[in-house]
Write a protein that holds these residues in place. Structure first.
Motif, PDB file in Angstrom:
ATOM      1  N   SER A 197     -11.924  13.111 -17.701  1.00 45.59           N
ATOM      2  CA  SER A 197     -11.228  11.837 -17.536  1.00 45.59           C
ATOM      3  C   SER A 197     -10.332  11.869 -16.304  1.00 45.59           C
ATOM      4  O   SER A 197      -9.864  12.931 -15.887  1.00 45.59           O
ATOM      5  N   LEU A 198     -10.114  10.695 -15.763  1.00 43.14           N
ATOM      6  CA  LEU A 198      -9.144  10.501 -14.683  1.00 43.14           C
ATOM      7  C   LEU A 198      -8.475   9.153 -14.895  1.00 43.14           C
ATOM      8  O   LEU A 198      -9.092   8.227 -15.437  1.00 43.14           O
ATOM      9  N   ARG A 199      -7.237   9.042 -14.419  1.00 40.06           N
ATOM     10  CA  ARG A 199      -6.575   7.744 -14.411  1.00 40.06           C
ATOM     11  C   ARG A 199      -6.156   7.418 -12.984  1.00 40.06           C
ATOM     12  O   ARG A 199      -5.385   8.147 -12.364  1.00 40.06           O
ATOM     13  N   LEU A 200      -6.698   6.331 -12.495  1.00 38.49           N
ATOM     14  CA  LEU A 200      -6.355   5.857 -11.157  1.00 38.49           C
ATOM     15  C   LEU A 200      -5.207   4.855 -11.252  1.00 38.49           C
ATOM     16  O   LEU A 200      -5.105   4.099 -12.220  1.00 38.49           O
ATOM     17  N   SER A 201      -4.361   4.872 -10.233  1.00 40.24           N
ATOM     18  CA  SER A 201      -3.262   3.920 -10.149  1.00 40.24           C
ATOM     19  C   SER A 201      -3.358   3.153  -8.844  1.00 40.24           C
ATOM     20  O   SER A 201      -3.796   3.696  -7.829  1.00 40.24           O
ATOM     21  N   CYS A 202      -2.929   1.906  -8.875  1.00 43.54           N
ATOM     22  CA  CYS A 202      -2.869   1.085  -7.670  1.00 43.54           C
ATOM     23  C   CYS A 202      -1.509   0.400  -7.659  1.00 43.54           C
ATOM     24  O   CYS A 202      -1.253  -0.483  -8.485  1.00 43.54           O
ATOM     25  N   ALA A 203      -0.665   0.820  -6.745  1.00 44.54           N
ATOM     26  CA  ALA A 203       0.680   0.260  -6.645  1.00 44.54           C
ATOM     27  C   ALA A 203       0.724  -0.754  -5.517  1.00 44.54           C
ATOM     28  O   ALA A 203       0.331  -0.444  -4.381  1.00 44.54           O
ATOM     29  N   ALA A 204       1.201  -1.934  -5.824  1.00 46.90           N
ATOM     30  CA  ALA A 204       1.316  -2.996  -4.825  1.00 46.90           C
ATOM     31  C   ALA A 204       2.751  -3.070  -4.317  1.00 46.90           C
ATOM     32  O   ALA A 204       3.699  -2.987  -5.102  1.00 46.90           O
ATOM     33  N   SER A 205       2.884  -3.232  -3.032  1.00 46.28           N
ATOM     34  CA  SER A 205       4.205  -3.383  -2.438  1.00 46.28           C
ATOM     35  C   SER A 205       4.191  -4.541  -1.453  1.00 46.28           C
ATOM     36  O   SER A 205       3.139  -4.951  -0.974  1.00 46.28           O
ATOM     37  N   GLY A 206       5.355  -5.083  -1.204  1.00 43.06           N
ATOM     38  CA  GLY A 206       5.465  -6.167  -0.241  1.00 43.06           C
ATOM     39  C   GLY A 206       5.504  -7.543  -0.872  1.00 43.06           C
ATOM     40  O   GLY A 206       5.883  -8.515  -0.225  1.00 43.06           O
ATOM     41  N   ARG A 207       5.064  -7.657  -2.110  1.00 42.28           N
ATOM     42  CA  ARG A 207       5.166  -8.905  -2.862  1.00 42.28           C
ATOM     43  C   ARG A 207       4.984  -8.607  -4.329  1.00 42.28           C
ATOM     44  O   ARG A 207       4.429  -7.576  -4.693  1.00 42.28           O
ATOM     45  N   THR A 208       5.461  -9.509  -5.161  1.00 45.95           N
ATOM     46  CA  THR A 208       5.268  -9.384  -6.604  1.00 45.95           C
ATOM     47  C   THR A 208       4.117 -10.278  -7.010  1.00 45.95           C
ATOM     48  O   THR A 208       4.110 -11.470  -6.705  1.00 45.95           O
ATOM     49  N   PHE A 209       3.150  -9.694  -7.687  1.00 46.15           N
ATOM     50  CA  PHE A 209       1.984 -10.452  -8.118  1.00 46.15           C
ATOM     51  C   PHE A 209       2.254 -11.080  -9.496  1.00 46.15           C
ATOM     52  O   PHE A 209       2.617 -10.375 -10.438  1.00 46.15           O
ATOM     53  N   SER A 210       2.073 -12.372  -9.582  1.00 45.57           N
ATOM     54  CA  SER A 210       2.220 -13.044 -10.869  1.00 45.57           C
ATOM     55  C   SER A 210       1.007 -13.924 -11.173  1.00 45.57           C
ATOM     56  O   SER A 210       0.920 -14.502 -12.255  1.00 45.57           O
ATOM     57  N   SER A 211       0.095 -14.011 -10.246  1.00 48.02           N
ATOM     58  CA  SER A 211      -1.120 -14.800 -10.454  1.00 48.02           C
ATOM     59  C   SER A 211      -2.270 -14.075  -9.779  1.00 48.02           C
ATOM     60  O   SER A 211      -2.083 -13.076  -9.087  1.00 48.02           O
ATOM     61  N   GLY A 212      -3.454 -14.606  -9.991  1.00 46.76           N
ATOM     62  CA  GLY A 212      -4.630 -13.962  -9.408  1.00 46.76           C
ATOM     63  C   GLY A 212      -5.021 -12.728 -10.192  1.00 46.76           C
ATOM     64  O   GLY A 212      -4.614 -12.534 -11.352  1.00 46.76           O
ATOM     65  N   TYR A 213      -5.821 -11.903  -9.545  1.00 50.04           N
ATOM     66  CA  TYR A 213      -6.404 -10.745 -10.201  1.00 50.04           C
ATOM     67  C   TYR A 213      -6.211  -9.490  -9.351  1.00 50.04           C
ATOM     68  O   TYR A 213      -6.062  -9.557  -8.136  1.00 50.04           O
TER      69      TYR A 213
END
Length: 119
Positions: A17-33
């Motif tokens: 098993s592995l767990r991938l992470s994706c961290a977003a920076s520069g804006r806060t996502f509240s819509s979309g995918y």
């Protein structure tokens, strides 16, 4: 500037098993995918899974439904892909992407993280 940064890739034996992470920076996502895509050597990039930021509704490719789980942490602006029972054919570079639709309208790509599954 909006950035997506993946982490968690690596080398694992088949069945692991592995767990991938994706961290977003520069804006806060509240819509979309936010979605995960992968590209194996010599093959086109393909959809793996996506999740709606607002509702948490999830979409999966047939190859991922039984073994992978996508989740999100809105407070951390981070999306995860838990991958279980990995197979050698799961070997690929995994990318996260922000999009308007569950599988389309991609506006931002991450740089990718390598997943290698040995037999």
């Amino acid at each position: 500037q909006v950035q997506l940064v993946e982490s968690g890739g690596g080398l694992v034996q088949a069945g692991g098993s592995l767990r991938l992470s994706c961290a977003a920076s520069g804006r806060t996502f509240s819509s979309g995918y936010m979605g995960w895509y992968r590209q194996a050597p010599g093959k086109e990039r393909e959809f793996v899974a996506s999740i709606a930021w607002a509702t948490g509704y999830k979409y999966y490719a047939d190859s991922a439904k039984a073994r992978f789980t996508i989740s999100r942490d809105n407070a951390k602006n981070t999306v995860y892909l838990q991958m279980n029972s990995l197979k050698p054919e799961d070997t690929a570079v995994y990318y996260c992407a922000a999009s308007i639709g569950p599988k389309s309208g991609i506006s931002i790509w991450g740089q990718g993280t390598q997943v290698t599954v040995s037999s």
